[in-house]
Scaffold this motif. Structure first.
Motif, PDB file in Angstrom:
ATOM      1  N   LEU A 112       0.824  -1.221   0.000  1.00  0.00           N
ATOM      2  CA  LEU A 112       0.000   0.000   0.000  1.00  0.00           C
ATOM      3  C   LEU A 112       0.857   1.270   0.000  1.00  0.00           C
ATOM      4  CD1 LEU A 112      -2.610  -1.058   2.740  1.00  0.00           C
ATOM      5  CD2 LEU A 112      -2.998  -0.957   0.266  1.00  0.00           C
ATOM      6  N   ALA A 113       2.169   1.119   0.144  1.00  0.00           N
ATOM      7  CA  ALA A 113       3.049   2.300   0.180  1.00  0.00           C
ATOM      8  C   ALA A 113       3.022   3.021  -1.167  1.00  0.00           C
ATOM      9  CB  ALA A 113       4.471   1.871   0.539  1.00  0.00           C
ATOM     10  N   ASN A 114       3.371   4.303  -1.149  1.00  0.00           N
ATOM     11  CA  ASN A 114       3.340   5.106  -2.391  1.00  0.00           C
ATOM     12  C   ASN A 114       4.380   4.648  -3.407  1.00  0.00           C
ATOM     13  OD1 ASN A 114       2.973   7.742  -0.084  1.00  0.00           O
ATOM     14  ND2 ASN A 114       1.342   7.116  -1.457  1.00  0.00           N
ATOM     15  N   ILE A 115       5.541   4.227  -2.922  1.00  0.00           N
ATOM     16  CA  ILE A 115       6.646   3.857  -3.813  1.00  0.00           C
ATOM     17  C   ILE A 115       7.162   2.485  -3.389  1.00  0.00           C
ATOM     18  CG2 ILE A 115       9.083   4.399  -4.361  1.00  0.00           C
ATOM     19  CD1 ILE A 115       8.342   7.363  -4.147  1.00  0.00           C
ATOM     20  N   ARG A 116       7.456   1.625  -4.371  1.00  0.00           N
ATOM     21  CA  ARG A 116       8.056   0.315  -4.076  1.00  0.00           C
ATOM     22  C   ARG A 116       9.426   0.250  -4.751  1.00  0.00           C
ATOM     23  NH1 ARG A 116       9.277  -4.914  -5.711  1.00  0.00           N
ATOM     24  NH2 ARG A 116       9.451  -4.067  -7.797  1.00  0.00           N
ATOM     25  N   VAL A 117      10.426  -0.122  -3.985  1.00  0.00           N
ATOM     26  CA  VAL A 117      11.762  -0.281  -4.568  1.00  0.00           C
ATOM     27  C   VAL A 117      12.210  -1.712  -4.290  1.00  0.00           C
ATOM     28  CG1 VAL A 117      14.179   0.457  -4.395  1.00  0.00           C
ATOM     29  CG2 VAL A 117      12.370   2.161  -4.384  1.00  0.00           C
ATOM     30  N   GLY A 118      12.582  -2.437  -5.344  1.00  0.00           N
ATOM     31  CA  GLY A 118      13.024  -3.817  -5.189  1.00  0.00           C
ATOM     32  C   GLY A 118      14.437  -3.879  -4.616  1.00  0.00           C
ATOM     33  N   VAL A 119      14.615  -4.730  -3.607  1.00  0.00           N
ATOM     34  CA  VAL A 119      15.926  -4.879  -2.950  1.00  0.00           C
ATOM     35  C   VAL A 119      16.526  -6.214  -3.366  1.00  0.00           C
ATOM     36  CG1 VAL A 119      17.050  -5.144  -0.689  1.00  0.00           C
ATOM     37  CG2 VAL A 119      15.129  -3.557  -0.949  1.00  0.00           C
ATOM     38  N   THR A 120      17.811  -6.223  -3.704  1.00  0.00           N
ATOM     39  CA  THR A 120      18.525  -7.485  -3.909  1.00  0.00           C
ATOM     40  C   THR A 120      19.841  -7.392  -3.141  1.00  0.00           C
ATOM     41  OG1 THR A 120      19.902  -6.869  -5.793  1.00  0.00           O
ATOM     42  CG2 THR A 120      17.652  -7.610  -6.302  1.00  0.00           C
ATOM     43  N   ILE A 122      11.066   9.356  -6.309  1.00  0.00           N
ATOM     44  CA  ILE A 122      10.413  10.535  -5.712  1.00  0.00           C
ATOM     45  C   ILE A 122      10.382  11.675  -6.742  1.00  0.00           C
ATOM     46  CG2 ILE A 122      10.617  12.315  -3.922  1.00  0.00           C
ATOM     47  CD1 ILE A 122      11.794  10.131  -2.079  1.00  0.00           C
ATOM     48  N   ALA A 123      11.503  11.846  -7.447  1.00  0.00           N
ATOM     49  CA  ALA A 123      11.563  12.921  -8.449  1.00  0.00           C
ATOM     50  C   ALA A 123      10.553  12.659  -9.569  1.00  0.00           C
ATOM     51  CB  ALA A 123      12.982  13.026  -9.005  1.00  0.00           C
ATOM     52  N   ARG A 124      10.431  11.386  -9.967  1.00  0.00           N
ATOM     53  CA  ARG A 124       9.456  11.043 -11.030  1.00  0.00           C
ATOM     54  C   ARG A 124       8.026  11.365 -10.597  1.00  0.00           C
ATOM     55  NH1 ARG A 124      12.542   6.500 -12.087  1.00  0.00           N
ATOM     56  NH2 ARG A 124      11.231   5.172 -10.788  1.00  0.00           N
ATOM     57  N   ARG A 125       7.724  11.095  -9.331  1.00  0.00           N
ATOM     58  CA  ARG A 125       6.366  11.401  -8.838  1.00  0.00           C
ATOM     59  C   ARG A 125       6.104  12.900  -8.840  1.00  0.00           C
ATOM     60  NH1 ARG A 125       3.184   8.103  -5.523  1.00  0.00           N
ATOM     61  NH2 ARG A 125       2.485   9.908  -4.348  1.00  0.00           N
TER      62      ARG A 125
END
Ligand code: S3P
Length: 176
Positions: A144-152, A168-171
């Motif tokens: 449900l978060a505004n932004i998802r970043v995949g972690v590896t 964030i800049a893209r949003r």
């Protein structure tokens, strides 16, 4: 937008605190770790708090600490404990305060590997089966978060911070 607060969420071991530090350095802003605030306010470590008051006592202290952090205007970045975002009243508070939520989406195996190798005790992830079940149950709330970043495992904290800053800049400047 420039000063919008950023809340970092995700499962235990996804790297919230480390990535929050890298993001704070990149953006040149302040950072607060909610577990550290809970612990300072209650004069107990988080594991001690859970042991003495149970999970629900810890959750009450966590929400109270979150309220205090959000009511102050600084610092800009807030790293949550892994369970905080999964509780509706906390998500409501965060959204009411106009924060941007960022989900660090790390695969379960990576989280578990870090949980078992990190010295900090995690009383809510004592065995692999229950941790995996918790991970599975919580994923829909993190999503449900505004932004998802995949972690590896291959992505450094600086790298992840850069990806968050780009997202964030893209949003802030949606395409025409
Ligand atoms: C918890 C995660 C912990 C801490 C507490 C409960 C959870 O924080 O808040 O042990 O419910 O996932 P980290 O995610 O920083 O380990």
């Amino acid at each position: 937008m420039k000063d919008q607060r950023i809340v970092i969420v995700g499962f235990m071991g996804c790297g919230k605190t480390t990535v929050a530090k890298a993001l704070a350095a990149l953006l040149g802003c302040g950072l607060v770790d909610l577990d550290a605030i809970v612990s300072a306010q209650q004069n107990l470590s988080v594991p001690e708090l859970i042991k003495e008051r149970g999970e629900s006592g810890f959750r009450d202290a966590e929400t109270a600490a979150l309220q205090v952090v959000l009511d102050r205007q600084t610092p800009r970045i807030i790293a949550l404990g892994g369970g905080a975002w999964t509780i509706e009243r906390n998500r409501d508070l965060i959204n009411q305060h106009g924060c941007l939520s960022v989900f660090l989406d790390a695969p379960y195996d990576l989280c578990w590997q870090r949980i078992t190798t990190h010295p900090a005790p995690r009383p809510l992830a004592l065995d692999e089966a229950s941790a995996q079940e918790l991970y599975r149950e919580r994923h829909r709330f993190y999503a449900l978060a505004n932004i998802r970043v995949g972690v590896t495992d291959q992505l450094s904290a600086d790298n992840l911070a850069a990806r968050i800053a780009e997202a964030i800049a893209r949003r802030a400047t949606p395409p025409h």
